[in-house]
Design a protein around this motif. Structure first.
Motif, short mmCIF file in Angstrom:
data_model
loop_
_atom_site.label_atom_id
_atom_site.label_comp_id
_atom_site.label_asym_id
_atom_site.label_seq_id
_atom_site.Cartn_x
_atom_site.Cartn_y
_atom_site.Cartn_z
N ALA A 41 0.84 -1.20 0.00
CA ALA A 41 0.00 0.00 0.00
C ALA A 41 0.87 1.25 0.00
CB ALA A 41 -0.92 0.00 1.22
N SER A 42 0.25 2.36 -0.31
CA SER A 42 0.92 3.64 -0.36
C SER A 42 -0.13 4.73 -0.27
CB SER A 42 1.71 3.75 -1.68
OG SER A 42 2.48 4.93 -1.72
N ASP A 43 0.30 5.97 -0.21
CA ASP A 43 -0.65 7.07 -0.25
C ASP A 43 0.00 8.26 -0.93
OD1 ASP A 43 1.08 8.15 1.68
OD2 ASP A 43 -0.35 7.99 3.32
N ALA A 44 -0.82 9.24 -1.24
CA ALA A 44 -0.34 10.48 -1.86
C ALA A 44 -1.35 11.56 -1.55
CB ALA A 44 -0.20 10.31 -3.37
N HIS A 45 -0.88 12.78 -1.43
CA HIS A 45 -1.79 13.90 -1.21
C HIS A 45 -2.75 14.02 -2.39
CE1 HIS A 45 -0.06 15.49 2.46
NE2 HIS A 45 1.15 15.29 1.94
N LEU A 46 -3.94 14.53 -2.11
CA LEU A 46 -4.96 14.66 -3.16
C LEU A 46 -4.48 15.47 -4.36
CD1 LEU A 46 -8.22 15.24 -1.06
CD2 LEU A 46 -7.61 13.22 -2.39
N VAL B 298 -9.49 10.71 1.01
CA VAL B 298 -9.81 11.17 2.36
C VAL B 298 -9.48 12.64 2.49
CG1 VAL B 298 -9.22 10.87 4.81
CG2 VAL B 298 -9.28 8.88 3.30
N VAL B 299 -10.32 13.34 3.20
CA VAL B 299 -10.03 14.72 3.60
C VAL B 299 -10.03 14.71 5.13
CG1 VAL B 299 -10.84 17.11 3.57
CG2 VAL B 299 -11.13 15.66 1.54
#
Length: 146
Positions: free
Chosen positions: A114-119, A139-140
């Motif tokens: 998994a990973s994430d990134a800013h919108l 997500v906010v």
């Protein structure tokens, strides 16, 4: 392309790259965080660096045992940060770094990465999509001062 696990000998170059990815964080904090990763490598976290006459990119990953949004298993290997020098983006270094993390994760019994990134980071979204990641949710975050 030479991808290898970071060591204490790499701290200076690694911190330089971290400062490019996260410029709002002090070098001292970057140094301390890198040392913390080294203290748990390779059992709970890892950092891989790409070298070719100097550091060209890095990826940091950890095993997360808590809930990871969009994932069904535990632990989940999580990409905490990945960066390739701007002049080398698109050269395959990022793909090679993620392949190293994938192998590390599989060796630890993980079936999900998994990973994430800013919108607003659409370049990161495109990078993740190109490498086979599926977007799971957006997500906010909110805050109220008390």
């Amino acid at each position: 392309m030479t991808i290898r696990i970071a060591t204490t000998m790499d701290l200076g170059a690694w911190v330089d790259l971290r400062a490019q990815l996260w410029p709002d964080t002090s070098r001292n904090v970057h140094h301390d965080e890198a040392q913390a990763i080294l203290a748990t490598t390779p059992t709970q976290s890892v950092a891989f660096l790409d070298f070719d006459s100097g550091a060209r990119g890095f990826v940091e990953a950890s095993l997360r045992h808590d809930h990871v949004n969009g994932c069904d298993t535990s632990p989940v290997a999580f990409v905490e940060g990945i960066y390739v020098r701007l002049d080398l983006q698109g050269s395959g270094i990022g793909r090679a770094l993620l392949e190293a993390v994938k192998s590390w994760a599989q060796e630890r019994g993980c079936s999900e990465l998994a990973s994430d990134a800013h919108l607003e980071n659409v370049a990161s979204h495109a990078f993740h999509t190109a490498l086979g990641f599926d977007e799971t949710e957006r997500v906010v975050f909110f805050r109220k001062q008390l």
